[in-house]
Motif scaffolding. Sequence first.
Motif, PDB file in Angstrom:
ATOM      1  N   GLN A  72       0.901  -0.990  -0.272  1.00  0.00           N
ATOM      2  CA  GLN A  72      -0.042  -0.036   0.086  1.00  0.00           C
ATOM      3  C   GLN A  72       0.876   1.281  -0.077  1.00  0.00           C
ATOM      4  OE1 GLN A  72      -2.423  -0.312   3.473  1.00  0.00           O
ATOM      5  NE2 GLN A  72      -0.900   0.806   4.727  1.00  0.00           N
ATOM      6  N   THR A  73       0.359   2.323  -0.583  1.00  0.00           N
ATOM      7  CA  THR A  73       1.011   3.426  -0.355  1.00  0.00           C
ATOM      8  C   THR A  73       1.015   4.072   0.933  1.00  0.00           C
ATOM      9  OG1 THR A  73      -0.751   4.932  -1.087  1.00  0.00           O
ATOM     10  CG2 THR A  73       0.224   3.931  -2.918  1.00  0.00           C
ATOM     11  N   ARG A  74       1.583   4.997   1.148  1.00  0.00           N
ATOM     12  CA  ARG A  74       1.708   5.950   2.395  1.00  0.00           C
ATOM     13  C   ARG A  74       0.609   7.000   2.404  1.00  0.00           C
ATOM     14  NH1 ARG A  74       5.776   5.145   6.212  1.00  0.00           N
ATOM     15  NH2 ARG A  74       6.769   3.419   5.981  1.00  0.00           N
ATOM     16  N   ALA A 113      -4.080   6.225   2.354  1.00  0.00           N
ATOM     17  CA  ALA A 113      -3.319   5.110   1.783  1.00  0.00           C
ATOM     18  C   ALA A 113      -4.094   4.320   0.681  1.00  0.00           C
ATOM     19  CB  ALA A 113      -2.963   4.026   2.890  1.00  0.00           C
ATOM     20  N   ILE A 156      -2.118  -1.866  -3.101  1.00  0.00           N
ATOM     21  CA  ILE A 156      -1.464  -2.156  -4.433  1.00  0.00           C
ATOM     22  C   ILE A 156      -1.631  -3.803  -4.403  1.00  0.00           C
ATOM     23  CG2 ILE A 156       0.970  -2.371  -5.304  1.00  0.00           C
ATOM     24  CD1 ILE A 156       1.677   0.154  -3.806  1.00  0.00           C
ATOM     25  N   ILE A 193      -2.765   0.226  -8.486  1.00  0.00           N
ATOM     26  CA  ILE A 193      -2.691   1.098  -7.417  1.00  0.00           C
ATOM     27  C   ILE A 193      -4.120   1.534  -7.113  1.00  0.00           C
ATOM     28  CG2 ILE A 193      -1.304   2.828  -6.301  1.00  0.00           C
ATOM     29  CD1 ILE A 193       0.758   2.291  -8.042  1.00  0.00           C
ATOM     30  N   GLU A 236      12.918   9.002  -6.806  1.00  0.00           N
ATOM     31  CA  GLU A 236      12.322   7.872  -5.957  1.00  0.00           C
ATOM     32  C   GLU A 236      13.810   6.985  -5.838  1.00  0.00           C
ATOM     33  OE1 GLU A 236       7.882   7.492  -7.947  1.00  0.00           O
ATOM     34  OE2 GLU A 236       9.262   6.025  -8.181  1.00  0.00           O
ATOM     35  N   TRP A 254       9.771   2.081  -0.509  1.00  0.00           N
ATOM     36  CA  TRP A 254      10.055   3.112  -1.576  1.00  0.00           C
ATOM     37  C   TRP A 254       9.539   4.373  -0.717  1.00  0.00           C
ATOM     38  CZ3 TRP A 254      11.465   2.669  -6.582  1.00  0.00           C
ATOM     39  CH2 TRP A 254      11.440   1.374  -7.143  1.00  0.00           C
ATOM     40  N   TYR A 262      10.153   9.027  -1.826  1.00  0.00           N
ATOM     41  CA  TYR A 262      10.219   9.944  -3.045  1.00  0.00           C
ATOM     42  C   TYR A 262      10.726  11.325  -2.305  1.00  0.00           C
ATOM     43  CZ  TYR A 262       6.231  12.538  -1.153  1.00  0.00           C
ATOM     44  OH  TYR A 262       5.145  13.331  -0.471  1.00  0.00           O
ATOM     45  N   LEU A 294       6.939   6.709   0.434  1.00  0.00           N
ATOM     46  CA  LEU A 294       6.196   6.581  -0.814  1.00  0.00           C
ATOM     47  C   LEU A 294       5.260   5.336  -0.632  1.00  0.00           C
ATOM     48  CD1 LEU A 294       5.105   7.540  -3.311  1.00  0.00           C
ATOM     49  CD2 LEU A 294       6.966   6.226  -4.538  1.00  0.00           C
ATOM     50  N   MET A 295       5.782   4.083  -0.369  1.00  0.00           N
ATOM     51  CA  MET A 295       4.729   3.035  -0.219  1.00  0.00           C
ATOM     52  C   MET A 295       5.734   1.835  -0.041  1.00  0.00           C
ATOM     53  SD  MET A 295       4.587   2.064  -4.474  1.00  0.00           S
ATOM     54  CE  MET A 295       5.874   2.177  -5.429  1.00  0.00           C
TER      55      MET A 295
END
Length: 444
Positions: free
Chosen positions: A31-33, A40, A43, A66, A116, A133, A135, A145-146
């Motif tokens: 998942q993204t932050r 969030a 993914i 996503i 990134e 991840w 950014y 980021l995720m």
Amino acid sequence: MTENNMKQSRIPDPALKRLDIFVGRWNTEGQTRATPSGPAVRINGTDTYEWLPGGFFLLHRVDVCIGDEEIKTIEIIGYDALSQTYPMHYFDNQGNSGTYQASVREGIWTFMGESERSTVVFSDGGNAITASWEYSGDGLNWLPLMEVKLTRVEDFVEHPLHTASPARNRENMPAYPGREVEGSYASVNGLNIYYEIHGTGRPLVLLHGGVGASEMFGPVLLKLAEHSQVIAVHLQAHGKTADIDRPLSLEFMADDIAELMKHLGIERTDILGYSLGAGVALQTSIRHPDLVRKLVVVSVPFKRDGFYPEVLKSMEQMGPEAAKAMKQTPLYKLYPDAEWEVLFTKLGDLLRQDYDWSKDVAAIRAPVMLAFADADAIRTAHIMEFFALLGGGQQDAGLDGSLRPTAWLAILPGVTHYTALSFPELAALVKRFLDAPMPDTESL
């Protein structure tokens, strides 16, 4: 032979085999932050890695969602021997394209792009990947980021350079692919010190910098182990060596190295130290001169004010609060039992201590090679003072070189104090120094 035939006669660089750990099909989840502007987002999908014919490039296909957005990406991964990195070129279904540079140290992969970056850690069996991840909008400040986890669901054919059966037993793979690690412990001075032995030949002790451990040396360790018996030590409170009830002291740690050599039955050894480890290496040579055959010192001053003022200021602020950030780093996963708050507290106490080893350094009998980055944390004028203490920079060496000093000085271009060990030719420079004849006044 025509130019085309010459191109066809090439063989893939053996370093490409390290990418085999990725080869296969993976289920991808994460998942993204969450951000102030949005929650969030989940993914899920697949990642697929397979070798292109010839084995020069690895093809990476990404097919994920996503949230409600479908992302399809093709990435081509190769190897650059000069920088010892893995360049990656990607293209996606939204018209985006770009590049990353991948590198690996102690089995931890780092992917660095323009805005990134990602840290990738494999499970011991190699069948699961955790990728964090981040950014950045300015290349300086990085934000989460995720978080993504990949689980292997299908194996593919290995790199053509492999001669073993394609049916790999991943459960028996080492935790750090590309290295065969013989890790052991020795009881010295009340410390249960961890060390690894790589390769065979004349012994060479590697001493890492502060906070990290032997993973700092990355490809340098592997290259040195081709010609030496490399003994990579984890210093007190670092890596896999637990702390004990005593201050963190360069002198104490130097005595630990001497005792470890006695434990291993080594009467004389070469030593290479980086940053904090270089301070330990110097003290080992000062306190135990008969133990050291040759000494390589990378990025450390002989007195505290050799650092730039801004570096000294940051040392003044080091303490347990700095340990909180370690939870977001690969080192936290690599050394989960480390007492980070204790380490940062003791390391801060050590770095705030004043010292001046001028007289002791000038009295070192072992041949010394100094290596510094051209943009180091140590003042350039101090580097030349260091070289002068060892007899360097005093006169012309003469047409036949007979008047050159015993000490060597290497300025590593294009790196900093924090990336000095990534300089591609460092291992070759060290080998050349270690293989050079000893001075007439010394015995082999």
